[in-house]
Design a protein around this motif. Structure first.
Motif, PDB file in Angstrom:
ATOM      1  N   ARG A 170       0.829  -1.219   0.000  1.00  0.00           N
ATOM      2  CA  ARG A 170       0.000   0.000   0.000  1.00  0.00           C
ATOM      3  C   ARG A 170       0.856   1.257   0.000  1.00  0.00           C
ATOM      4  O   ARG A 170       0.499   2.259  -0.609  1.00  0.00           O
ATOM      5  CB  ARG A 170      -0.951   0.001   1.201  1.00  0.00           C
ATOM      6  N   THR A 204       0.435   2.805 -11.731  1.00  0.00           N
ATOM      7  CA  THR A 204       0.511   1.609 -10.905  1.00  0.00           C
ATOM      8  C   THR A 204      -0.782   0.809 -11.052  1.00  0.00           C
ATOM      9  O   THR A 204      -1.846   1.397 -11.227  1.00  0.00           O
ATOM     10  CB  THR A 204       0.641   2.001  -9.417  1.00  0.00           C
ATOM     11  N   ALA A 205      -0.682  -0.498 -10.982  1.00  0.00           N
ATOM     12  CA  ALA A 205      -1.896  -1.321 -10.908  1.00  0.00           C
ATOM     13  C   ALA A 205      -1.776  -2.227  -9.696  1.00  0.00           C
ATOM     14  O   ALA A 205      -0.669  -2.573  -9.278  1.00  0.00           O
ATOM     15  CB  ALA A 205      -2.073  -2.146 -12.170  1.00  0.00           C
ATOM     16  N   PHE A 206      -2.929  -2.575  -9.123  1.00  0.00           N
ATOM     17  CA  PHE A 206      -2.964  -3.343  -7.891  1.00  0.00           C
ATOM     18  C   PHE A 206      -3.896  -4.537  -8.093  1.00  0.00           C
ATOM     19  O   PHE A 206      -5.003  -4.364  -8.567  1.00  0.00           O
ATOM     20  CB  PHE A 206      -3.505  -2.452  -6.760  1.00  0.00           C
ATOM     21  N   PHE A 213      -5.656  -7.674  -5.948  1.00  0.00           N
ATOM     22  CA  PHE A 213      -5.890  -8.110  -4.574  1.00  0.00           C
ATOM     23  C   PHE A 213      -6.043  -9.629  -4.498  1.00  0.00           C
ATOM     24  O   PHE A 213      -6.102 -10.307  -5.524  1.00  0.00           O
ATOM     25  CB  PHE A 213      -7.169  -7.467  -4.035  1.00  0.00           C
ATOM     26  N   ARG A 265      -8.008  -6.107 -15.824  1.00  0.00           N
ATOM     27  CA  ARG A 265      -8.274  -4.755 -15.351  1.00  0.00           C
ATOM     28  C   ARG A 265      -6.971  -4.066 -14.927  1.00  0.00           C
ATOM     29  O   ARG A 265      -6.795  -2.868 -15.127  1.00  0.00           O
ATOM     30  CB  ARG A 265      -9.252  -4.812 -14.170  1.00  0.00           C
ATOM     31  N   ALA A 266      -6.052  -4.854 -14.334  1.00  0.00           N
ATOM     32  CA  ALA A 266      -4.774  -4.277 -13.915  1.00  0.00           C
ATOM     33  C   ALA A 266      -3.892  -3.971 -15.124  1.00  0.00           C
ATOM     34  O   ALA A 266      -3.167  -2.976 -15.135  1.00  0.00           O
ATOM     35  CB  ALA A 266      -4.056  -5.234 -12.971  1.00  0.00           C
TER      36      ALA A 266
END
Ligand SMILES: Nc1ncnc2c1ncn2[C@@H]1O[C@H](COP(=O)(O)OP(=O)(O)OP(=O)(O)O)[C@@H](O)[C@H]1O
Ligand SMILES: [Mg+2]
Lengths: 254, 250
Positions: A59, A81-83, A85, A150-151
């Motif tokens: 984070r 940036t892509a995240f 989860f 999506r990322a």
């Protein structure tokens, strides 16, 4: 510049963490004095016991939270940036296509353009046929693929993944790992991949970092001595077994 | 049809049992009318009852629509900051605890005898569940998704429209389901004190010892509540069928 995997241009972000500290509620020190350099285009796996601060670290790198002390320097300074989860976290009221296109929509990119890019990203994760479906109609593995699409849709230079495949069955996970590795080789972005799985870390990464239970101390920082091509054949390769043994040893020592 | 059959069976059984109990003299008919007498009262007074039903329906619907609009708007405001929420939420709770029967005479003083008072009564009793449920929904957005929106630079307004509001929809609809029934009750109470409709029919029939007519009007009021409830369920099924597990049509 040519990076370790042989891609021609390095599109990834280089990061430098200097004496990073993160405290919760003014007393609970999760990360203290962490120094870490991550090269552009590196595939870094982060291992460590539950609660040691892996998600907290991600984070901060994503700039969703600031360090309480120290700093994180990125080169270049501005980048996407892509995240990803642990669970897919899709919007259930949107189709697969509109989920994959969401980041571009939020960035203000027009419909035609973003749908074209979302279709490309979906094709890359093998979901071209499913674009009109809703998340409730997909399997867990398919949902995770949408999340990955999506990322990727913004063509990020830094991809942060927080135990993304932990909830999947092993076969699905193996296939997604191979796909992710291929995508990384093609695109050359920097990937930081948090996982509990020693075999996953060794199979995917070029470099692995093992964190201690307390204060985010780095117990082991190792460049993995494995070939750049990672196919399922590698899973039974003794070289992988050797790397796993080293990582396991670091995880176990206190 | 399969859906309507199970609740229909107890209805038929109870109706038949009641008819038998009244006819056999087990229950005096001045206390509980025979179902056949209620049916006769419905038919004999059909014009008066139809006019009353129309008025009550209109007032309940308008009150309910106002609750929905105002309730959602208030919840959005409350969800925008902790400070606003702390300062104003206790006043929203007021709507839940207000004894409408005690307030209704005041409404007559403020709005006069008629539709406005009835609508106000329906509004006051039905707004709280809309506020409470919408607020809960807006505040329970998945933190990972909030992070995701932040990562791509979404403004609070965009996050509200594209994430928090749609994510709260199942809870908002739950609030509306509760509010729809309360709006009918509020309208009837309003008509008791200061308006015309099923409520005033009940009030007058009661003074005339016409239990059959009271029951006929009560039956219509329940039908109205059921219809509103059904309407919300329909909207719910149409909007959520694709994504909310509990709404999946088999
Ligand atoms: N917002 C917060 N407030 C207070 N404490 C927190 C907060 N977020 C995390 N923590 C604490 O910080 C520590 C590290 O949490 P973190 O989520 O980074 O661990 P993790 O390494 O990702 O664990 P896991 O492998 O289980 O996901 C935990 O002890 C957690 O309880
Ligand atoms: Mg974590």
């Amino acid at each position: 510049m040519i990076n370790t995997s042989g891609t021609k241009t390095t599109r990834g972000v280089a990061l430098r963490l200097e004496r990073v500290r993160r405290v919760f509620d003014n007393k609970f020190v999760v990360i203290e004095g962490m120094d870490l350099r991550i090269d552009a285009g590196e595939f870094l796996a982060v291992l460590g016991p539950s609660g040691c601060g892996k998600s907290t670290l991600l984070r901060m790198i994503a700039r969703l939270a600031a360090p309480d002390d120290g700093r994180i320097i990125a080169e270049p300074e501005q980048f996407q940036t892509a995240f990803v989860f642990q669970d897919a976290h899709l919007l259930p009221w949107r189709t697969v296509l509109n989920n994959a296109a969401l980041p571009l929509e939020l960035m203000g990119i027009g419909r035609e353009d973003r749908n074209a890019k979302a279709r490309t990203a979906l094709a890359q994760v093998g979901l071209a046929e499913a674009e009109d479906r809703y998340p409730a109609q997909l399997s867990g593995g398919m949902r995770m693929r949408v999340s990955l699409a999506r990322a990727l849709v913004t063509d990020p230079r830094l991809l942060l993944m927080d135990e993304p495949f932990a909830a999947l069955d092993e076969i699905t996970r193996f296939n997604l790992e191979v796909q992710l590795r291929e995508l990384w080789q093609r695109r050359g972005m920097t990937v930081i991949f948090v996982t509990h799985s020693i075999s996953e870390a060794a199979f995917l990464a070029n470099r692995a970092v093992v964190l201690a239970r307390r204060k985010g101390r780095i117990k082991l920082d190792r460049r993995l001595d494995l070939p750049p091509e990672r196919t399922n054949d590698l899973r039974s390769d003794p070289r992988l077994g050797y790397e796993m043994k080293l990582l396991m040893g670091a995880m176990e020592e206190e | 049809m399969r859906k309507f059959l199970p609740p229909l069976i107890p209805f038929v059984v109870i109706t038949l049992a009641l008819e038998w109990m009244v006819r056999s003299g087990l229950v005096p008919s001045y206390l509980v009318p025979a179902p056949s007498a209620v049916l006769r009262a419905l038919l004999d007074n059909r014009e008066e009852l139809a006019a009353a039903m129309t008025k009550t329906s209109a007032a309940a619907l308008i009150g309910f629509a106002l609750s929905t609009l105002a309730g959602v708007a208030i919840a959005v405001l409350l969800s925008s900051s902790r400070a606003i929420q702390r300062a104003l939420y206790p006043y929203a709770v007021f709507f839940q605890t207000v004894p409408i029967i005690a307030i209704a005479p005041l409404l007559v003083i403020w709005f006069g005898y008629g539709m406005k008072t009835v609508v106000a009564s329906a509004f006051i009793v039905s707004i709280f569940p809309v506020i409470a449920n919408t607020l809960t929904g807006l505040l329970s957005t998945d933190p990972a998704l909030r992070d995701l929106f932040r990562l791509y630079g979404a403004s609070p307004a965009i996050t509200l429209v594209k994430l928090r509001f749609p994510a709260a929809l199942p809870q908002i609809l739950t609030g509306l389901r509760v509010a729809s029934g309360l709006a009918v009750i509020g309208a009837i109470v309003g008509e008791f004190i200061g308006g015309e409709g099923l409520g005033s029919v009940v009030d007058i029939a009661r003074t005339q010892q016409r239990v059959d007519k009271v029951f006929a009007a009560v039956l219509l009021a329940s039908a109205l509540g059921l219809a509103l409830f059904g309407l919300i369920n329909l909207i719910s099924a149409l909007t959520l069928r694709r994504w909310h597990a509990s709404e999946q049509l088999q």
